[in-house]
Enzyme design. Structure first.
Site, PDB file in Angstrom:
ATOM      1  CG  HIS A  77      -1.682  -1.378   1.271  1.00  0.00           C
ATOM      2  ND1 HIS A  77      -2.609  -1.820   0.344  1.00  0.00           N
ATOM      3  CD2 HIS A  77      -1.517  -2.394   2.168  1.00  0.00           C
ATOM      4  CE1 HIS A  77      -3.012  -3.041   0.670  1.00  0.00           C
ATOM      5  NE2 HIS A  77      -2.357  -3.421   1.755  1.00  0.00           N
ATOM      6  CD  GLU A 114      -2.029  -3.929   5.009  1.00  0.00           C
ATOM      7  OE1 GLU A 114      -1.461  -4.887   4.451  1.00  0.00           O
ATOM      8  OE2 GLU A 114      -3.239  -3.661   4.833  1.00  0.00           O
ATOM      9  CD  GLU A 247      -1.924 -10.269   4.388  1.00  0.00           C
ATOM     10  OE1 GLU A 247      -1.794  -9.391   5.272  1.00  0.00           O
ATOM     11  OE2 GLU A 247      -2.408 -10.028   3.271  1.00  0.00           O
TER      12      GLU A 247
END
Length: 283
Positions: A77, A114, A247
């Protein structure tokens, strides 16, 4: 990952009184015998400095374990993705389907994003890897921009000819779900096919090191033994170098979120990931 939208010979000299112990006409053990007055030795003797002595052989510098290796880090991101939906929502081809260029990512219930997390872990990890000798490239240079698209992220690793690439994320699953998992590519009759096996080995090595280094358990809600294989991620589908996603935990779970929000724990994460990458690249 889910969207919200690093011999003191000079001191003693050759003078008997300084070193002492001149008995029965001999010198102290390990010392030169004192010279008598007028002897050639007395006339020519002088202290020899360490610099004038022949230098001994020096050991070569210890090789760094990741010397010559290229590693690409992909911090998931970006900090301003949420401000530019017109960019990140643009559809791109990931070979198996069309997907958004990028997403905003998730956050903890306290608002720790995040994007900020992945950037912090990646910069910590880059420092460690460089200290171990690796050449490290990141897919983005800050946490104040937008993107790049998932297709571009894969291209950066490919262009670098990376020995290994890893995309760093944190999940946004249900509050009762916790733990970490590794995402690896499947064969899709595409460019990733030739590195699927290497990516799988990379994934297992990183999984083992991450579990050992952080203590975070395997995911309770996805994958098997923290391993998940997918064919819908552009960052994997388009990669021609060994690549995985991790993750690192679930930001929506209170226990995981507390760990991921801690700077000290993020350093543990970075060290664990570095160990996993090093294990893979050393075998």
């Amino acid at each position: 990952m889910r969207a919200l939208a690093a011999s003191v010979l000079a001191a003693c000299g050759l003078i008997a009184s300084a070193c002492g112990g001149a008995g029965s006409g001999g010198a102290a053990t390990g010392q030169a015998a004192p010279a008598t007055a007028g002897s050639p030795q007395a006339q020519t003797t002088q202290e020899t400095s360490p610099a004038e002595q022949s230098p001994g052989k020096q050991s070569p510098p210890k090789a760094k374990p990741l010397e010559g290796k290229v590693i690409v880090l992909d911090p998931g991101h970006n900090g301003n993705n949420y401000r530019h939906p017109e960019i990140i929502n643009r559809q791109v081809d990931v070979l198996t389907e069309k997907k958004a260029c990028d997403t905003t990512g998730t956050s903890t219930n306290n608002g720790y994003s995040e994007a900020a997390f992945t950037w912090d872990v990646s910069t910590r990890l880059a420092k460690i890897l460089r200290e171990r000798g690796a050449t490290v490239k990141l897919t983005r240079s800050n946490n104040t921009g937008v993107g790049p698209c998932i297709t571009e992220r894969a291209a950066i690793g490919n262009k670098a000819g990376a020995d290994a690439a890893i995309s760093i994320h944190a999940d946004g699953a249900g509050p009762r779900d916790h733990g970490f998992h590794i995402i690896m590519p499947k064969k899709i009759n595409g460019p990733v096919d030739k590195v699927v096996a290497k990516s799988s080995r990379l994934g297992v090595d990183v999984r083992d090191a991450y579990r050992k280094g952080t203590g975070i358990p395997y995911s309770t809600y996805i994958g098997r033994n923290a391993l998940d294989y997918r064919k819908d991620l552009g960052g994997l589908n388009l990669s021609t170098v060994p690549k995985i996603f991790i993750e690192t935990g679930n930001m929506r779970n209170a226990g995981d979120a507390a760990k991921l929000s801690s700077p000290a724990f993020r350093q543990r994460i970075a060290v664990a990931l570095a160990n996993g990458l090093q294990h893979y690249l050393g075998t």
